[in-house]
Design a protein around this motif. Structure first.
Motif, PDB file in Angstrom:
ATOM      1  N   UNK A  64       0.833  -1.217   0.000  1.00  0.00           N
ATOM      2  CA  UNK A  64       0.000   0.000   0.000  1.00  0.00           C
ATOM      3  C   UNK A  64       0.866   1.265   0.000  1.00  0.00           C
ATOM      4  N   UNK A  65       1.909   1.269   0.812  1.00  0.00           N
ATOM      5  CA  UNK A  65       2.804   2.430   0.873  1.00  0.00           C
ATOM      6  C   UNK A  65       3.510   2.640  -0.472  1.00  0.00           C
ATOM      7  N   UNK A  66       3.992   1.550  -1.048  1.00  0.00           N
ATOM      8  CA  UNK A  66       4.721   1.639  -2.314  1.00  0.00           C
ATOM      9  C   UNK A  66       3.815   2.224  -3.404  1.00  0.00           C
ATOM     10  N   UNK A  67       2.586   1.693  -3.456  1.00  0.00           N
ATOM     11  CA  UNK A  67       1.648   2.168  -4.482  1.00  0.00           C
ATOM     12  C   UNK A  67       1.299   3.643  -4.272  1.00  0.00           C
ATOM     13  N   UNK A  68       1.026   3.979  -3.015  1.00  0.00           N
ATOM     14  CA  UNK A  68       0.616   5.359  -2.713  1.00  0.00           C
ATOM     15  C   UNK A  68       1.737   6.332  -3.072  1.00  0.00           C
ATOM     16  N   UNK A  69       2.961   5.962  -2.736  1.00  0.00           N
ATOM     17  CA  UNK A  69       4.087   6.854  -3.013  1.00  0.00           C
ATOM     18  C   UNK A  69       4.319   6.985  -4.522  1.00  0.00           C
ATOM     19  N   UNK A  70       4.384   5.855  -5.213  1.00  0.00           N
ATOM     20  CA  UNK A  70       4.711   5.898  -6.645  1.00  0.00           C
ATOM     21  C   UNK A  70       3.608   6.574  -7.463  1.00  0.00           C
ATOM     22  N   UNK A  71       2.380   6.409  -7.020  1.00  0.00           N
ATOM     23  CA  UNK A  71       1.260   7.011  -7.750  1.00  0.00           C
ATOM     24  C   UNK A  71       1.381   8.533  -7.796  1.00  0.00           C
ATOM     25  N   UNK A  72       1.916   9.091  -6.688  1.00  0.00           N
ATOM     26  CA  UNK A  72       2.068  10.547  -6.630  1.00  0.00           C
ATOM     27  C   UNK A  72       0.735  11.226  -6.888  1.00  0.00           C
ATOM     28  N   UNK A  73       0.714  12.181  -7.836  1.00  0.00           N
ATOM     29  CA  UNK A  73      -0.585  12.747  -8.208  1.00  0.00           C
ATOM     30  C   UNK A  73      -0.862  12.507  -9.691  1.00  0.00           C
ATOM     31  N   UNK A  77      -4.353   7.432 -12.281  1.00  0.00           N
ATOM     32  CA  UNK A  77      -4.463   6.361 -11.286  1.00  0.00           C
ATOM     33  C   UNK A  77      -5.316   6.889 -10.136  1.00  0.00           C
ATOM     34  N   UNK A  78      -6.564   6.407 -10.098  1.00  0.00           N
ATOM     35  CA  UNK A  78      -7.555   6.992  -9.199  1.00  0.00           C
ATOM     36  C   UNK A  78      -7.132   6.895  -7.745  1.00  0.00           C
ATOM     37  N   UNK A  79      -6.596   5.754  -7.344  1.00  0.00           N
ATOM     38  CA  UNK A  79      -6.163   5.569  -5.969  1.00  0.00           C
ATOM     39  C   UNK A  79      -5.137   4.440  -5.938  1.00  0.00           C
ATOM     40  N   UNK A  80      -4.545   4.243  -4.762  1.00  0.00           N
ATOM     41  CA  UNK A  80      -3.465   3.247  -4.663  1.00  0.00           C
ATOM     42  C   UNK A  80      -3.966   1.853  -5.029  1.00  0.00           C
ATOM     43  N   UNK A  81      -5.199   1.536  -4.651  1.00  0.00           N
ATOM     44  CA  UNK A  81      -5.719   0.182  -4.919  1.00  0.00           C
ATOM     45  C   UNK A  81      -5.805  -0.092  -6.421  1.00  0.00           C
ATOM     46  N   UNK A  82      -5.977   0.982  -7.197  1.00  0.00           N
ATOM     47  CA  UNK A  82      -6.128   0.792  -8.650  1.00  0.00           C
ATOM     48  C   UNK A  82      -4.802   0.482  -9.330  1.00  0.00           C
ATOM     49  N   UNK A  83      -3.728   0.591  -8.567  1.00  0.00           N
ATOM     50  CA  UNK A  83      -2.412   0.380  -9.165  1.00  0.00           C
ATOM     51  C   UNK A  83      -2.057  -1.102  -9.123  1.00  0.00           C
ATOM     52  N   UNK A  84      -1.663  -1.652 -10.262  1.00  0.00           N
ATOM     53  CA  UNK A  84      -1.220  -3.046 -10.272  1.00  0.00           C
ATOM     54  C   UNK A  84       0.269  -3.080 -10.602  1.00  0.00           C
ATOM     55  N   UNK A  85       0.819  -4.294 -10.572  1.00  0.00           N
ATOM     56  CA  UNK A  85       2.294  -4.384 -10.664  1.00  0.00           C
ATOM     57  C   UNK A  85       2.840  -3.791 -11.953  1.00  0.00           C
TER      58      UNK A  85
END
Ligand code: ATP
Ligand code: MG
Length: 324
Positions: A64-73, A77-85
């Protein structure tokens, strides 16, 4: 520069990853080691005791932390959960340097035997919604997709055995794939399998012979892999001592074996990365995943104009000497 060590089970991927990491670190070069094998042995090979190795933080526990950080703004990518590998970076995403201060490294990178190490963590079923270990290395794939390393900076990844790595896009993330090959038919068999997959994607493979004992071994390897044999490591007393718990300075490695590591570095340094191709492969695997299991709408995460590269790296706080 990103390098992966692949090959048959037991061929020496972890051993050679650790030797190469120690070789780079000994020269004061910015280096990040990643253990992306299901059997997590790189920490031990770098000199961690059992307790340290068991208690290292894992990338997969910090998804969750990795996704949230990399997603930035990144607005795609709507939110961290929407991010896949395979979600590729786009405008607004956060990109990573090899050595810098950021929340992901603070949480997941530790100094082991003088080297900076991140481990994916042992197999668990629930990561990223896919019940197979390829999802486990998803965290590593995310980091590499967002890593904008420049020349003279190194990411060294100890990969899983055999040709299984081709089940994810991870194998397209490297400037050089070092295929560790013992002078045996089974090891050469894995090389052939890997080489044929790699050809389809323009992946650069170099064979690194390992556990070479004599001239017959070398002749065999030369006959089997031809000019793809870049260099070789002999059966090593230094390595065997490490197996007994005595990790000697890398400068004490046998001179021929040290020379092989230098060759590997030279070849890696001579690579000219094409960031357009790098991003294209990332996008290709993302679209494939979106269509196969993640949901076709995830194709909208692709930023068609985006090309990553070191020029996009933000000025970050200088790295601290120790992460432990
Ligand atoms: N050059 C060498 N000289 C002597 N022993 C070696 C050498 N390379 C590897 N070994 C030994 O061979 C064994 C297997 O090596 P290693 O664990 O690095 O293989 P691996 O490919 O990472 O295995 P796995 O597929 O289980 O991850 C270890 O005991 C290691 O010490
Ligand atoms: Mg291993």
């Amino acid at each position: 520069m990103k390098i992966a060590f692949v090959g048959k089970g037991g061929s020496g991927k972890t051993t050679l990853s650790s030797l190469f990491v120690r070789y780079l670190v000994d020269r004061g070069l910015p280096t990040l080691a990643i253990d992306a094998d299901i059997n997590q042995h790189l920490a031990t090979a770098l000199g961690a005791g059992d307790e340290t190795a068991m208690t290292l933080p894992t990338l997969s526990a910090h998804l969750p932390l990795i996704k949230e950080y990399l997603r930035g703004d990144n607005p795609r990518i709507a939110n961290a959960e929407a991010m896949i590998k395979t979600t590729p970076p786009g405008a607004g995403s956060r990109l990573l340097g090899v050595v810098e201060r950021n929340p992901i490294y603070d949480a997941c990178v530790r100094e082991v035997g003088g080297a900076r190490l991140a481990v994916t963590g042992p197999f668990a079923e629930e990561d990223l919604g896919v019940s197979c270990y390829h999802s486990k290395v998803g965290a590593a794939e995310m980091l590499l997709n967002h890593m904008v390393d420049g020349p003279g900076e190194y990411v060294v990844v100890d990969m899983t055995a055999g040709a299984d790595s081709f089940a994810s896009g991870l194998f397209t993330r490297f400037d050089l794939t070092a295929l560790v090959c013992e002078p045996t038919l089974r090891s050469v068999g894995v090389y052939r399998q890997y080489a044929s997959y790699a050809k389809d994607f323009g992946i650069r493979i170099a064979v690194v012979g390992n556990k070479v004992c004599d001239a017959d071994d070398l002749t065999f390897l030369r006959e089997q892999v031809g000019e793809n044999l870049l260099c070789w490591i002999d059966r090593s007393a230094h390595v065997r001592a490490a197996e007994r718990g005595a990790i000697h300075p890398i400068a004490d490695l046998e001179p021929d074996n040290l020379a092989a590591l230098a060759t590997l570095r030279d070849i890696l340094d001579a690579t000219d990365r094409d960031w357009h191709t790098y991003q294209r492969h990332a996008v290709e695997f993302h679209i494939r995943n979106a269509n196969a299991w993640a949901g076709a709408e995830l194709a909208d995460q692709v930023d068609p104009d985006f090309v990553p590269g070191p020029h996009l790296r933000p000025q970050s706080e200088p790295a601290v000497g120790s992460y432990s």
